[in-house]
Design an enzyme around this catalytic site. Structure first.
Site, PDB file in Angstrom:
ATOM      1  N   SER A 173       2.428  -4.954  -4.976  1.00 51.82           N
ATOM      2  CA  SER A 173       2.751  -4.708  -3.567  1.00 51.82           C
ATOM      3  C   SER A 173       2.262  -5.878  -2.735  1.00 51.82           C
ATOM      4  O   SER A 173       1.341  -6.600  -3.128  1.00 51.82           O
ATOM      5  CB  SER A 173       2.066  -3.417  -3.098  1.00 51.82           C
ATOM      6  N   TYR A 186      -5.491   1.853  -1.865  1.00 53.77           N
ATOM      7  CA  TYR A 186      -4.208   1.336  -2.369  1.00 53.77           C
ATOM      8  C   TYR A 186      -4.259  -0.190  -2.487  1.00 53.77           C
ATOM      9  O   TYR A 186      -3.861  -0.763  -3.503  1.00 53.77           O
ATOM     10  CB  TYR A 186      -3.082   1.765  -1.431  1.00 53.77           C
TER      11      TYR A 186
END
Length: 305
Positions: A173, A186
């Site tokens: 990501s 995250y």
């Protein structure tokens, strides 16, 4: 080697690699054939995992689908067969559990064969401020988003090394390259996934296993439902990405042995800038690009997804 000789060698190779990159901006690299490859995709029950499964199936690859969602797996399997897959194998696997990964991996090796393309795609997001995030969710985020990569590599990398043939794909990501408000666990997991994949790539090069390729994918927010409710501040600069577009770019990157893929392309500039400007200026830009408010309306994927 003499210091000056090695320095000149490095400068020469630097110029060569830069020129090579410029050429490939104009002339696309050839795409390798994935027909007959055994491709394992985690998180294949929906979203990007499903789309990648269908694309590999349409190219003649044997697809091995992993997910914890049985209904999602059945639907992906059905669609893969409709897309021309000759061999489709689906397995329920909880990627947050090391022993479950090892158990299902052994099953795959016995029933299907040695995996030659591994796509670590499974991921979860909590979407809470660090202080409000339950310990169990923070632990699960790390287990699914990065620790699962450790165990799948342990399971499938030895066969790739033995044949000097394979491809390791990490769907990370953009949050693995820069911190984002309300995504502390995250971001930590995705930073780790990027660092892990880069380190293994260097290990393969040092061992002379040049046939084992690595592709690290760092997209901005994808409109799959995982980040449902998120809003981008400047859609023209940093748009929410459409899943089909992302999946097609990932397939191209894999087939061209591209080491890292950032989406959208403006991220190459943003992350390069981040590393050379003062921290206060970086924070200013983070606010400008919406990193502070991105998760304000976060709802996440519905439970029945």
């Amino acid at each position: 080697m003499n210091f000056f000789l090695e320095t000149f060698k490095v400068i020469g190779l630097l110029v060569y690699h830069l020129l090579e990159s410029l050429v490939f901006l104009v002339v696309p690299r050839r795409k390798k054939n994935v027909s007959g490859e055994i491709v394992l995709i985690t998180g294949a029950g929906n979203g990007i995992g499903r789309l990648l499964s269908l694309k590999f199936a349409s190219l003649g690859a044997t697809v091995v689908l992993w997910d914890i969602n049985e209904e999602g797996l059945k639907e992906t399997s059905r669609l893969a067969r409709e897309n021309g897959a000759v061999r489709v194998h689906s397995y329920i696997c909880d990627c947050s559990k090391r022993q479950d990964i090892y158990r299902v991996a052994d099953q795959v090796k016995k029933e299907v064969g040695d995996v030659s393309i591994l796509v670590n795609n499974a991921g979860i997001v909590t979407g809470k401020r660090f202080i409000d995030s339950p310990d169990s969710l923070a632990e699960k985020t790390m287990e699914v988003n990065v620790m699962a990569h450790f165990w799948t590599y342990k399971a499938f990398l030895p066969a790739m090394m033995a044949s000097n043939h394979g491809h390791l794909v990490s769907i990370a990501s953009s949050a693995g390259m820069i911190g984002v408000n309300r995504l502390s666990d995250y971001c930590a997991s995705k930073f780790a996934a990027v660092g892990f994949a880069e380190s293994i790539d260097l290990e393969m090069r040092d061992l002379g296993k040049t046939g084992v390729k690595t592709t690290i994918v760092c997209p901005y927010v994808i409109n799959t439902g995982m980040f449902d409710g998120c809003r981008t501040k400047w859609p023209r600069l940093l748009p929410l990405l459409e899943p089909e577009y992302v999946a097609e770019k990932i397939m191209t990157a894999i087939r061209q042995d591209q080491e890292i893929l950032l989406l959208p392309r403006i991220l190459y500039f943003i992350f390069a800038l981040k590393n050379i400007i003062p921290v206060k200026t970086a924070v200013l830009f983070a606010d400008y690009f919406g990193n502070f408010r991105l998760m304000d309306r976060f709802k996440g994927r519905a439970k029945d997804d």
